[in-house]
Design a protein around this motif. Sequence first.
Motif, PDB file in Angstrom:
ATOM      1  N   UNK A 119       0.814  -1.216   0.000  1.00  0.00           N
ATOM      2  CA  UNK A 119       0.000   0.000   0.000  1.00  0.00           C
ATOM      3  C   UNK A 119       0.850   1.270   0.000  1.00  0.00           C
ATOM      4  N   UNK A 120       1.918   1.284   0.791  1.00  0.00           N
ATOM      5  CA  UNK A 120       2.765   2.479   0.822  1.00  0.00           C
ATOM      6  C   UNK A 120       3.425   2.720  -0.525  1.00  0.00           C
ATOM      7  N   UNK A 121       3.951   1.652  -1.129  1.00  0.00           N
ATOM      8  CA  UNK A 121       4.593   1.792  -2.438  1.00  0.00           C
ATOM      9  C   UNK A 121       3.584   2.216  -3.499  1.00  0.00           C
ATOM     10  N   UNK A 122       2.383   1.647  -3.463  1.00  0.00           N
ATOM     11  CA  UNK A 122       1.373   2.000  -4.455  1.00  0.00           C
ATOM     12  C   UNK A 122       0.942   3.459  -4.330  1.00  0.00           C
ATOM     13  N   UNK A 123       0.812   3.921  -3.093  1.00  0.00           N
ATOM     14  CA  UNK A 123       0.437   5.332  -2.908  1.00  0.00           C
ATOM     15  C   UNK A 123       1.543   6.260  -3.418  1.00  0.00           C
ATOM     16  N   UNK A 124       2.796   5.838  -3.218  1.00  0.00           N
ATOM     17  CA  UNK A 124       3.899   6.648  -3.735  1.00  0.00           C
ATOM     18  C   UNK A 124       3.886   6.664  -5.273  1.00  0.00           C
ATOM     19  N   UNK A 125       3.632   5.504  -5.879  1.00  0.00           N
ATOM     20  CA  UNK A 125       3.543   5.437  -7.341  1.00  0.00           C
ATOM     21  C   UNK A 125       2.385   6.288  -7.850  1.00  0.00           C
ATOM     22  N   UNK A 126       1.274   6.246  -7.120  1.00  0.00           N
ATOM     23  CA  UNK A 126       0.107   7.025  -7.519  1.00  0.00           C
ATOM     24  C   UNK A 126       0.437   8.522  -7.514  1.00  0.00           C
ATOM     25  N   UNK A 127       1.158   8.953  -6.494  1.00  0.00           N
ATOM     26  CA  UNK A 127       1.564  10.353  -6.428  1.00  0.00           C
ATOM     27  C   UNK A 127       2.486  10.728  -7.566  1.00  0.00           C
ATOM     28  N   UNK A 128       3.476   9.856  -7.862  1.00  0.00           N
ATOM     29  CA  UNK A 128       4.378  10.097  -8.991  1.00  0.00           C
ATOM     30  C   UNK A 128       3.597  10.215 -10.300  1.00  0.00           C
ATOM     31  N   UNK A 129       2.643   9.323 -10.451  1.00  0.00           N
ATOM     32  CA  UNK A 129       1.865   9.300 -11.702  1.00  0.00           C
ATOM     33  C   UNK A 129       1.059  10.594 -11.856  1.00  0.00           C
ATOM     34  N   UNK A 130       0.422  11.025 -10.789  1.00  0.00           N
ATOM     35  CA  UNK A 130      -0.398  12.233 -10.863  1.00  0.00           C
ATOM     36  C   UNK A 130       0.451  13.461 -11.143  1.00  0.00           C
ATOM     37  N   UNK A 131       1.679  13.493 -10.628  1.00  0.00           N
ATOM     38  CA  UNK A 131       2.563  14.639 -10.873  1.00  0.00           C
ATOM     39  C   UNK A 131       3.194  14.593 -12.255  1.00  0.00           C
ATOM     40  N   UNK A 132       3.082  13.458 -12.928  1.00  0.00           N
ATOM     41  CA  UNK A 132       3.733  13.294 -14.225  1.00  0.00           C
ATOM     42  C   UNK A 132       5.188  12.926 -14.108  1.00  0.00           C
ATOM     43  N   UNK A 133       5.636  12.593 -12.882  1.00  0.00           N
ATOM     44  CA  UNK A 133       7.029  12.217 -12.683  1.00  0.00           C
ATOM     45  C   UNK A 133       7.307  10.799 -13.159  1.00  0.00           C
ATOM     46  N   UNK A 134       6.270   9.985 -13.310  1.00  0.00           N
ATOM     47  CA  UNK A 134       6.394   8.612 -13.788  1.00  0.00           C
ATOM     48  C   UNK A 134       5.070   8.215 -14.411  1.00  0.00           C
ATOM     49  N   UNK A 135       5.098   7.135 -15.172  1.00  0.00           N
ATOM     50  CA  UNK A 135       3.878   6.622 -15.791  1.00  0.00           C
ATOM     51  C   UNK A 135       3.681   5.167 -15.376  1.00  0.00           C
ATOM     52  N   UNK A 136       2.628   4.918 -14.639  1.00  0.00           N
ATOM     53  CA  UNK A 136       2.344   3.575 -14.135  1.00  0.00           C
ATOM     54  C   UNK A 136       0.998   3.057 -14.631  1.00  0.00           C
ATOM     55  N   UNK A 137       0.537   3.576 -15.765  1.00  0.00           N
ATOM     56  CA  UNK A 137      -0.793   3.226 -16.243  1.00  0.00           C
ATOM     57  C   UNK A 137      -0.994   1.743 -16.457  1.00  0.00           C
ATOM     58  N   UNK A 138       0.035   1.060 -16.984  1.00  0.00           N
ATOM     59  CA  UNK A 138      -0.110  -0.367 -17.268  1.00  0.00           C
ATOM     60  C   UNK A 138      -0.302  -1.149 -15.966  1.00  0.00           C
ATOM     61  N   UNK A 139       0.526  -0.879 -14.956  1.00  0.00           N
ATOM     62  CA  UNK A 139       0.385  -1.546 -13.665  1.00  0.00           C
ATOM     63  C   UNK A 139      -0.959  -1.214 -13.029  1.00  0.00           C
ATOM     64  N   UNK A 140      -1.352   0.035 -13.074  1.00  0.00           N
ATOM     65  CA  UNK A 140      -2.614   0.444 -12.453  1.00  0.00           C
ATOM     66  C   UNK A 140      -3.800  -0.263 -13.115  1.00  0.00           C
ATOM     67  N   UNK A 141      -3.771  -0.375 -14.435  1.00  0.00           N
ATOM     68  CA  UNK A 141      -4.869  -1.056 -15.119  1.00  0.00           C
ATOM     69  C   UNK A 141      -4.907  -2.541 -14.757  1.00  0.00           C
TER      70      UNK A 141
END
Length: 613
Positions: A573-595
């Motif tokens: 959960x902690x890692x996913x929330x961090x990835x979610x924040x990165x994705x929303x800021x445009x610092x990373x793209x995690x769309x494939x994992x999120x889907x």
Amino acid sequence: MCGIAGLLSFEADAARWRATIDRSIALVARRGPDDVGAWGDDACLLGFRRLAVLDLTPAGHQPMLDPSGRFALVCNGEIYNFRELRAELRRDGVCFRSTGDAEVALHALIRWGPDALRRFDGMFALAFYDSASRRLLLARDHVGMKPLYYLRVARGLVFGSQYDQILAHPWARASALRRDALGLFLRFDQIPAPYAVHDDAAMLEPGAWLAVDAAGRTERGRFHDFPRDREPDLRGDDALEAVESAVAAAVRRHVVSDVPLGTFLSGGVDSPLVAALARETLGTSIPAFTLATGDPATDESTDAAAYARAIGLAHTVRRIDDGEVLALVTEAHDACAEPFADYSILPTLAISRLARERVTVMLSGDGGDELFWGYADRSASVLRIARHFREPRLLRAVRHVASARDDWGLLHRTIGDVYCTHHGSVRRRTLRAALPELPPLPDDYTAFDYDDWDEGRTARWMRWLEVRMHLPRILMKVDRASMHHALEVRMPLLDREVVDVASRVDWATCLDASSGIGKRPLRHALARHVPHQTTAKRGFTVPIDAWFRGPLRALFEDAVLGRAEICGVPLGRRALRAMHGEHQRGAASHGWLFWRLLSLALWAERHGRPTTT
């Protein structure tokens, strides 16, 4: 094109399950809106929903019985060489009552048994029953264009076109989720045949048959298996001519229909070639359909429109926008009763709905990439690695270091590891952060077991893997999306003749590793019909990263970030929330994992069970 269902009882009590099979048939009503039928004896029940394409009269009704009443058949799909088989059977004295392909398949199986399957050029999933021997034969076409699931328990076997038909039967109630099947899904976005997500359940493999009798005796066989390392005997101009001839013949077989026909049209190579040959064969314009996304990285509509003008097609473009994304996600999980996470199902659903407003049968270019090294970037990169690491000392050094590491994309022990990286789509480090207890793969799963660095053998193995691993995902997407709208999709590039010719073609004739351009035989054939063709590889996709910053954001936060596990698999959960924040800021793209995670969460709510084994 239809939906099938059935049951074989080992206790001679099939009649008690009639209401259950009726409900199973109702689950596939969208696949076959034109007719419904059922038949049975004390050991077997067969059910059918029909999408009428050939012989629209009642003579095409299924389950189909022979005149003696001994043999029965339900068949989902099309046998494209049925006319040739009909002529041969007529010479042997068979009298036909219908003009379609199902009766031909019935009499071919009566006459030749499982050997008839080798003669079928088509896409199909079928069940053939002999009431005298109480023996049920299940079979699936050579590449798996049509699905067929089954569940076997002590009391019998139940089968169907959709996985929810299996789950709906009382025999499935004791079946728990398989952790190793979830391991496949969480790495590769699908659960390929023969695996299924519950104990006792399976998907019949492409090119395979399964025979079971009422005493539980079982026999298995294969009638087609794409070669893993066939020495090529077609090169250069000979290969170009052989491929073009096979594809043209396939299109001529695939345009036979008693209902309106159209074509999908992308901005690539494969579907424009199929469309051009169909236009040439029929001698008239046919409807063509393209989806637009408005995103420059994914939108193929401009190139498709240029192809349509050059070929002479009646072209329709549909724009998909953010306002319909959530509805498409709901529709995708209505259409898929098994865990599935190829997000290109979303545009496939949209374009299928549009096409069904005007036609019942569509032609598609699917299969060209897998057969002719169309995924040129990953093929060329792996071949460069193979060339580089043929030096034994360097290879030993890499393996020594890699054996102590578990990283995705840095060091690999084998070419199989390298190619697994490409197919996983998400770096192993990222995946394990999101899923710290990532389930293992099945013990007998060996698709990526490859330890050779020879260039030719490696190229052939990669093509074999694309057919075995990636093509099933494409076919699952197309079948679920199109049949959700009662639309038959035919794939001439996966015709038996085309597949057999492709298996003989040398890789260097198809792929220019230096320029990263593949499918050269198909490009050569298309050049005869259009003045210009594209070289960019975009695929049939949507701006999924942008959607997770927009219309899918709240759904993901609620369905995934708000829970501790999915299907018994703990989330980081902690890692996913961090990835979610990165994705929303445009610092990373995690769309494939999120889907992938969102798809599993939505499937679990609709179809899954909380226990695992």
